[in-house]
Write a protein that holds these residues in place. Structure first.
Motif, PDB file in Angstrom:
ATOM      1  N   GLN A 229     -14.709   4.737  10.416  1.00 43.33           N
ATOM      2  CA  GLN A 229     -13.899   4.414  11.121  1.00 43.33           C
ATOM      3  C   GLN A 229     -13.062   3.417  10.798  1.00 43.33           C
ATOM      4  O   GLN A 229     -11.705   3.419  11.217  1.00 43.33           O
ATOM      5  N   LYS A 232     -10.388   5.330   8.921  1.00 42.34           N
ATOM      6  CA  LYS A 232      -9.496   6.031   9.908  1.00 42.34           C
ATOM      7  C   LYS A 232      -8.381   5.242  10.565  1.00 42.34           C
ATOM      8  O   LYS A 232      -7.358   5.320  10.460  1.00 42.34           O
ATOM      9  N   LEU A 233      -8.993   3.762  10.649  1.00 39.55           N
ATOM     10  CA  LEU A 233      -7.909   3.037  11.509  1.00 39.55           C
ATOM     11  C   LEU A 233      -6.839   2.435  10.285  1.00 39.55           C
ATOM     12  O   LEU A 233      -5.814   2.400  10.608  1.00 39.55           O
ATOM     13  N   GLU A 234      -7.537   2.423   9.191  1.00 43.87           N
ATOM     14  CA  GLU A 234      -6.539   2.050   7.937  1.00 43.87           C
ATOM     15  C   GLU A 234      -5.375   3.050   7.648  1.00 43.87           C
ATOM     16  O   GLU A 234      -4.213   2.711   7.627  1.00 43.87           O
ATOM     17  N   LYS A 235      -5.778   4.446   7.855  1.00 40.74           N
ATOM     18  CA  LYS A 235      -4.837   5.341   7.488  1.00 40.74           C
ATOM     19  C   LYS A 235      -3.752   5.321   8.863  1.00 40.74           C
ATOM     20  O   LYS A 235      -2.633   5.631   8.639  1.00 40.74           O
ATOM     21  N   GLN A 236      -4.255   5.146  10.158  1.00 40.32           N
ATOM     22  CA  GLN A 236      -3.457   5.191  11.285  1.00 40.32           C
ATOM     23  C   GLN A 236      -2.425   3.886  11.149  1.00 40.32           C
ATOM     24  O   GLN A 236      -1.221   4.123  11.320  1.00 40.32           O
ATOM     25  N   ARG A 237      -2.892   2.867  10.457  1.00 37.37           N
ATOM     26  CA  ARG A 237      -1.982   1.780  10.348  1.00 37.37           C
ATOM     27  C   ARG A 237      -0.685   2.097   9.286  1.00 37.37           C
ATOM     28  O   ARG A 237       0.169   1.649   9.444  1.00 37.37           O
ATOM     29  N   ARG A 238      -1.410   2.644   8.353  1.00 38.78           N
ATOM     30  CA  ARG A 238      -0.561   2.765   7.116  1.00 38.78           C
ATOM     31  C   ARG A 238       0.731   4.080   7.652  1.00 38.78           C
ATOM     32  O   ARG A 238       1.963   3.963   7.358  1.00 38.78           O
ATOM     33  N   ALA A 239       0.323   4.913   8.665  1.00 35.45           N
ATOM     34  CA  ALA A 239       1.110   6.075   8.912  1.00 35.45           C
ATOM     35  C   ALA A 239       2.078   5.464   9.928  1.00 35.45           C
ATOM     36  O   ALA A 239       3.100   5.778   9.866  1.00 35.45           O
ATOM     37  N   SER A 240       1.887   4.606  10.730  1.00 37.98           N
ATOM     38  CA  SER A 240       2.558   3.830  11.624  1.00 37.98           C
ATOM     39  C   SER A 240       3.577   2.657  10.947  1.00 37.98           C
ATOM     40  O   SER A 240       4.703   2.440  11.346  1.00 37.98           O
ATOM     41  N   GLU A 241       3.168   2.405   9.561  1.00 36.39           N
ATOM     42  CA  GLU A 241       4.231   1.617   8.873  1.00 36.39           C
ATOM     43  C   GLU A 241       5.102   2.182   7.948  1.00 36.39           C
ATOM     44  O   GLU A 241       6.116   1.681   7.483  1.00 36.39           O
ATOM     45  N   LYS A 242       5.050   3.403   7.929  1.00 33.86           N
ATOM     46  CA  LYS A 242       5.879   4.218   6.824  1.00 33.86           C
ATOM     47  C   LYS A 242       7.186   4.200   7.250  1.00 33.86           C
ATOM     48  O   LYS A 242       8.227   3.969   6.735  1.00 33.86           O
TER      49      LYS A 242
END
Length: 369
Positions: A229, A232-242
């Motif tokens: 989990q 997964k949250l870290e990947k979502q955060r990085r995708a939103s910051e790109k």
């Protein structure tokens, strides 16, 4: 006669369990009430209505399963009731239980409903039971979701197998709100066919869930789900910051180009350099006052190889043992095996730890002399 009467009176006053099951009763009547009765068995009868139970003020357990009941009613006087069994009847709605402030277990499973009839929950009743209900049995009630159970924050055991839950999305939002849930049974539901069903339910339930569908949840599984989990949250955060970083990159590039253009243009007209008036000569191009955008190159210092006579001696001995061991594998007819500098007969068994030592030799790093 007097002794017999005294004995019968004592038996009636000391009576705590009253068995009236399998009596083909159609009504609840002609029951001698006593203050000490705690458990009343009325299951496997033909009772169609709950009535005439107000005299059992101290009753804690009431068994009414396998009857013809259609409605929950007339239970307000049972203030001390802790366990209520109403399974295998024809009840269509959970209601009229708000006055039972000590009720901890409610079993209302497998109601014999008609084809299109669906079981329903009274929201006010569930809110009244939220502070003390710990066990709820709602097996095989044709439920499509359990959204109505969200107020039951003290619920510890939920038995909801053989219902019409199609996916884990119908379950996980409510399970995450049941903070005290320890045992969950969803066997026989369509939601079990979902990919990663067990992981999703365990993650939604939190750290207190111990038993899911009759199987224990190990701590390693719980740690794996927790790490999954977080990743997964870290990947979502990085995708939103790109996209944000891309915008800032273009802005910084534009500002850098503007600064370079200003430098290339040179100083404006009328500008007097303060150093030119004081110093007679101009500074060279590689002077201290020149600003360079490149980082200075760091010289890498090469380390000398470690020369240890003890270490080289040990490595050579291990290398000899390895070569002897391989030669023995290639030529099994030989009767001598070199192991740690000693000769051992081929017939003697070689233990696993010694074999592991040989395998570790292959992964040892090389040493420069």
């Amino acid at each position: 006669m007097t002794k017999h009467k005294v004995f019968s009176k004592k038996a009636k006053t000391n009576l705590t369990h009253l068995y009236l099951n399998d009596k083909n009763m159609t009504k609840i009547n002609n029951i001698y009430p006593t203050k000490n009765i705690l458990v009343l068995y009325l299951h496997n009868n033909q009772i169609s209505k709950i009535e005439k139970l107000s005299a059992f003020a101290h009753l804690t357990h009431l068994y009414l399963q396998w009857n013809n009941l259609r409605k929950i009613e007339n239970l307000d006087s049972l203030k001390n009731l802790k366990q209520l069994y109403l399974g295998y009847n024809k009840i269509t709605r959970l209601e009229n239980l708000g006055s039972l402030k000590k009720l901890e277990q409610l079993h209302i499973e497998r109601q014999q409903l008609d084809g299109a009839v669906r079981f329903d929950f009274d929201p006010e009743c569930l809110c009244a039971l939220a502070n003390h209900l710990k066990v709820l049995n709602i097996k095989k009630l044709k439920l499509a979701n359990i959204d109505a159970l969200e107020p039951l924050w003290k619920l510890e055991i939920l038995l909801a197998s053989e219902n019409n839950f199609k996916s884990t999305d119908d379950i996980t939002p409510v399970i995450s709100a049941l903070y005290s849930l320890r045992v969950l049974d969803l066997q026989g539901c369509s939601a079990q066919r979902d990919v990663h069903y067990r992981e999703k339910v365990t993650a939604a339930a939190g750290h207190k869930l111990l038993l899911l569908d009759g199987k224990m949840i190990s701590q390693s599984t719980r740690n794996f789900i927790k790490n999954f989990q977080t990743v997964k949250l870290e990947k979502q955060r990085r995708a939103s910051e790109k996209p944000k970083t891309a915008d800032t990159g273009t802005n910084s590039k534009a500002s850098f180009d503007s600064v370079n253009s200003e430098r290339s243009i040179g100083p404006p007209s009328g500008f007097v350099d303060p150093f030119s008036a004081v110093l007679p000569h101009k500074f060279p191009g590689n002077s201290l006052f020149q600003v360079s955008t490149r980082r200075p190159a760091c010289t890498r210092v090469l380390r000398k190889p470690v020369k240890s006579p003890l270490l080289t001696k040990t490595m050579s001995a291990n290398f000899c043992d390895e070569m002897a061991f391989r030669s023995n594998e290639l030529h099994p007819a030989t009767t001598v095996v070199m192991l740690q500098g000693k000769e051992i007969k081929a017939g003697t068994p070689v233990f696993k730890d010694k074999l592991r030592a040989h395998r570790k030799i292959q992964s040892l790093p090389t040493i420069d002399h």
